[in-house]
Design a protein around this motif. Structure first.
Motif, PDB file in Angstrom:
ATOM      1  N   CYS A   1     -11.032   0.400  -1.120  1.00 30.27           N
ATOM      2  CA  CYS A   1     -10.688  -0.381  -2.314  1.00 30.27           C
ATOM      3  C   CYS A   1     -10.845   0.532  -3.527  1.00 30.27           C
ATOM      4  O   CYS A   1     -11.931   1.051  -3.789  1.00 30.27           O
ATOM      5  CB  CYS A   1     -11.594  -1.596  -2.449  1.00 30.27           C
ATOM      6  SG  CYS A   1     -11.228  -2.590  -3.930  1.00 30.27           S
ATOM      7  N   TYR A   2      -9.770   0.728  -4.247  1.00 36.26           N
ATOM      8  CA  TYR A   2      -9.789   1.639  -5.387  1.00 36.26           C
ATOM      9  C   TYR A   2     -10.320   1.002  -6.667  1.00 36.26           C
ATOM     10  O   TYR A   2     -10.390   1.661  -7.703  1.00 36.26           O
ATOM     11  CB  TYR A   2      -8.390   2.224  -5.627  1.00 36.26           C
ATOM     12  CG  TYR A   2      -7.261   1.217  -5.565  1.00 36.26           C
ATOM     13  CD1 TYR A   2      -7.029   0.313  -6.596  1.00 36.26           C
ATOM     14  CD2 TYR A   2      -6.416   1.171  -4.454  1.00 36.26           C
ATOM     15  CE1 TYR A   2      -6.004  -0.597  -6.545  1.00 36.26           C
ATOM     16  CE2 TYR A   2      -5.375   0.254  -4.384  1.00 36.26           C
ATOM     17  CZ  TYR A   2      -5.167  -0.621  -5.435  1.00 36.26           C
ATOM     18  OH  TYR A   2      -4.145  -1.539  -5.378  1.00 36.26           O
TER      19      TYR A   2
ATOM     20  N   SER B   1      -9.770  -8.050  -1.631  1.00 31.27           N
ATOM     21  CA  SER B   1      -8.391  -7.609  -1.817  1.00 31.27           C
ATOM     22  C   SER B   1      -7.910  -6.875  -0.574  1.00 31.27           C
ATOM     23  O   SER B   1      -8.702  -6.264   0.143  1.00 31.27           O
ATOM     24  CB  SER B   1      -8.283  -6.682  -3.030  1.00 31.27           C
ATOM     25  OG  SER B   1      -8.616  -7.356  -4.222  1.00 31.27           O
TER      26      SER B   1
ATOM     27  N   GLY C   1       0.810  -1.208   0.000  1.00 28.50           N
ATOM     28  CA  GLY C   1       0.000   0.000   0.000  1.00 28.50           C
ATOM     29  C   GLY C   1       0.841   1.254   0.000  1.00 28.50           C
ATOM     30  O   GLY C   1       1.978   1.272   0.462  1.00 28.50           O
TER      31      GLY C   1
ATOM     32  N   GLY D   1      -4.521   2.634  -7.973  1.00 32.45           N
ATOM     33  CA  GLY D   1      -4.122   2.946  -6.612  1.00 32.45           C
ATOM     34  C   GLY D   1      -3.524   4.328  -6.440  1.00 32.45           C
ATOM     35  O   GLY D   1      -3.387   4.805  -5.311  1.00 32.45           O
TER      36      GLY D   1
ATOM     37  N   ARG E   1      -3.474  -2.799   6.753  1.00 37.37           N
ATOM     38  CA  ARG E   1      -4.310  -3.156   5.606  1.00 37.37           C
ATOM     39  C   ARG E   1      -5.466  -4.060   6.027  1.00 37.37           C
ATOM     40  O   ARG E   1      -5.358  -4.832   6.971  1.00 37.37           O
ATOM     41  CB  ARG E   1      -3.466  -3.839   4.532  1.00 37.37           C
ATOM     42  CG  ARG E   1      -2.384  -2.941   3.969  1.00 37.37           C
ATOM     43  CD  ARG E   1      -1.360  -3.735   3.186  1.00 37.37           C
ATOM     44  NE  ARG E   1      -1.929  -4.244   1.938  1.00 37.37           N
ATOM     45  CZ  ARG E   1      -1.899  -3.573   0.783  1.00 37.37           C
ATOM     46  NH1 ARG E   1      -1.345  -2.375   0.735  1.00 37.37           N
ATOM     47  NH2 ARG E   1      -2.411  -4.085  -0.310  1.00 37.37           N
TER      48      ARG E   1
ATOM     49  N   ARG F   1      -6.321  -3.871   1.180  1.00 36.98           N
ATOM     50  CA  ARG F   1      -6.194  -2.452   0.866  1.00 36.98           C
ATOM     51  C   ARG F   1      -6.019  -1.639   2.153  1.00 36.98           C
ATOM     52  O   ARG F   1      -6.294  -2.101   3.250  1.00 36.98           O
ATOM     53  CB  ARG F   1      -7.435  -1.949   0.129  1.00 36.98           C
ATOM     54  CG  ARG F   1      -7.730  -2.658  -1.185  1.00 36.98           C
ATOM     55  CD  ARG F   1      -6.849  -2.141  -2.295  1.00 36.98           C
ATOM     56  NE  ARG F   1      -7.279  -2.644  -3.593  1.00 36.98           N
ATOM     57  CZ  ARG F   1      -6.662  -3.599  -4.270  1.00 36.98           C
ATOM     58  NH1 ARG F   1      -5.576  -4.172  -3.748  1.00 36.98           N
ATOM     59  NH2 ARG F   1      -7.100  -3.998  -5.448  1.00 36.98           N
TER      60      ARG F   1
ATOM     61  N   CYS G   1     -11.207  -5.744   1.354  1.00 37.71           N
ATOM     62  CA  CYS G   1     -12.349  -5.105   0.703  1.00 37.71           C
ATOM     63  C   CYS G   1     -13.550  -6.018   0.896  1.00 37.71           C
ATOM     64  O   CYS G   1     -13.458  -7.226   0.648  1.00 37.71           O
ATOM     65  CB  CYS G   1     -12.078  -4.915  -0.786  1.00 37.71           C
ATOM     66  SG  CYS G   1     -13.554  -4.462  -1.751  1.00 37.71           S
TER      67      CYS G   1
END
Length: 308
Positions: A74-75, A68, A2, A109, A60, A70, A63
């Motif tokens: 979550c992008y 995932s 990240g 991201g 982190r 993140r 999601c």
């Protein structure tokens, strides 16, 4: 890895070591943006960012949709992660609809466009180029944020939109609430994706403007999108010159090149004052909820590493 974790580790290893970097961050974690006299974001009227402080300590998280790992959100799914309850994230109501056209090579991201979708989910739609709407039939109520020789200022939008003929405006028997049909660009006939539907705005009949378009890409990537035939003929608007606070400033470009979320925020502030003719009292400040927190966190990390 990240963004925030990667930054902390890389800065620590290059200067004082991971342990020193961690200690320095811990000693500053309670500092607010107002702790920095040179922080241009310190006057924002923001919701409590305690939820982000807690999430930072937890690290982190998953999601809730794609699972995932993140940090904060979550992008790809445009939702907060499990350690950031949605109810603790502010929601901003915008005076018009916003379409963000994202360049396919823009790293998910690294983009701040997702901030707008997270914080104003009912008013923001993100499209990945070349899958974008046809705007021609509604160009009398749409403007594109892009500087150029024919661009107008925000305060002149209403005047210039009046010059556009309402070509293709639906008849009484048609459904005016439908979004334009999405089409692929002729230059890239790949499979078409179905973007989220966008709820048309019922406000701003007096100004004519109902939707504003932003391009999310680096300056060098912009040409491919701005020359697309579906964007030709739209009123182009140029924002006032302001200095960016974005930590990923484009190398070799002026510091007046704003990030996407900054551009959206500043446009809305100007629109509120110059088009709606209302006093601005921080109504859209929470659009910078994530941005301001990350700005402060990264600035702290750089200070600890002796970069500033």
């Amino acid at each position: 890895m990240g963004l925030l974790i990667q930054l902390t580790m890389s800065l620590g290893s290059s200067t004082q070591g991971p342990k020193r970097s961690t200690e320095c961050l811990e000693s500053q974690e309670l500092q607010t943006p107002s702790s920095f006299q040179d922080n241009p974001l310190q006057q924002l009227q923001l919701a409590s960012q305690e939820v982000l402080e807690k999430a930072k300590k937890s690290g982190r998280s998953k999601c809730p949709r794609c699972s995932s790992s993140r940090m904060f959100y979550c992008y790809t799914c445009f939702v907060p992660v499990e350690t950031v309850p949605t109810k603790e994230i502010p929601t901003v109501k915008l005076p018009l609809k916003i379409d963000i056209i994202k360049h396919p090579n823009e790293t998910d991201g690294k983009s701040t466009a997702v901030h707008a979708k997270l914080l104003a989910p009912d008013d923001v739609t993100i499209y990945k180029y070349p899958c974008i709407p046809e705007y021609e039939e509604k160009r009398h109520e749409i403007a594109l944020i892009f500087p150029g020789p024919n661009s107008v200022s925000v305060k002149d939008i209403a005047f210039h939109l009046q010059k556009y003929t309402k070509k293709g405006v639906c008849n009484s028997d048609d459904d005016c609430s439908k979004e334009p049909v999405l089409k692929q660009a002729k230059i890239d006939p790949k499979e078409e994706k179905s973007p989220n539907e966008c709820i048309p705005s019922s406000r701003n009949e007096g100004t004519g403007l109902k939707k504003i378009i932003f391009i999310d890409s680096t300056w060098n990537q912009t040409n491919k999108i701005i020359t697309d035939e579906r964007l030709q003929g739209l009123l182009q608007v140029e924002l006032k010159t302001r200095k960016t606070c974005f930590w990923r400033h484009q190398k070799g470009k002026p510091d007046t090149y704003l990030s996407t979320i900054e551009a959206i925020y500043y446009f809305l502030v100007d629109y509120h004052q110059e088009i709606l003719k209302e006093n601005y009292k921080g109504q859209y400040d929470n659009l910078l909820f994530f941005f301001s927190f990350m700005y402060t966190l990264i600035k702290n990390a750089k200070c600890c590493a002796g970069k500033e």
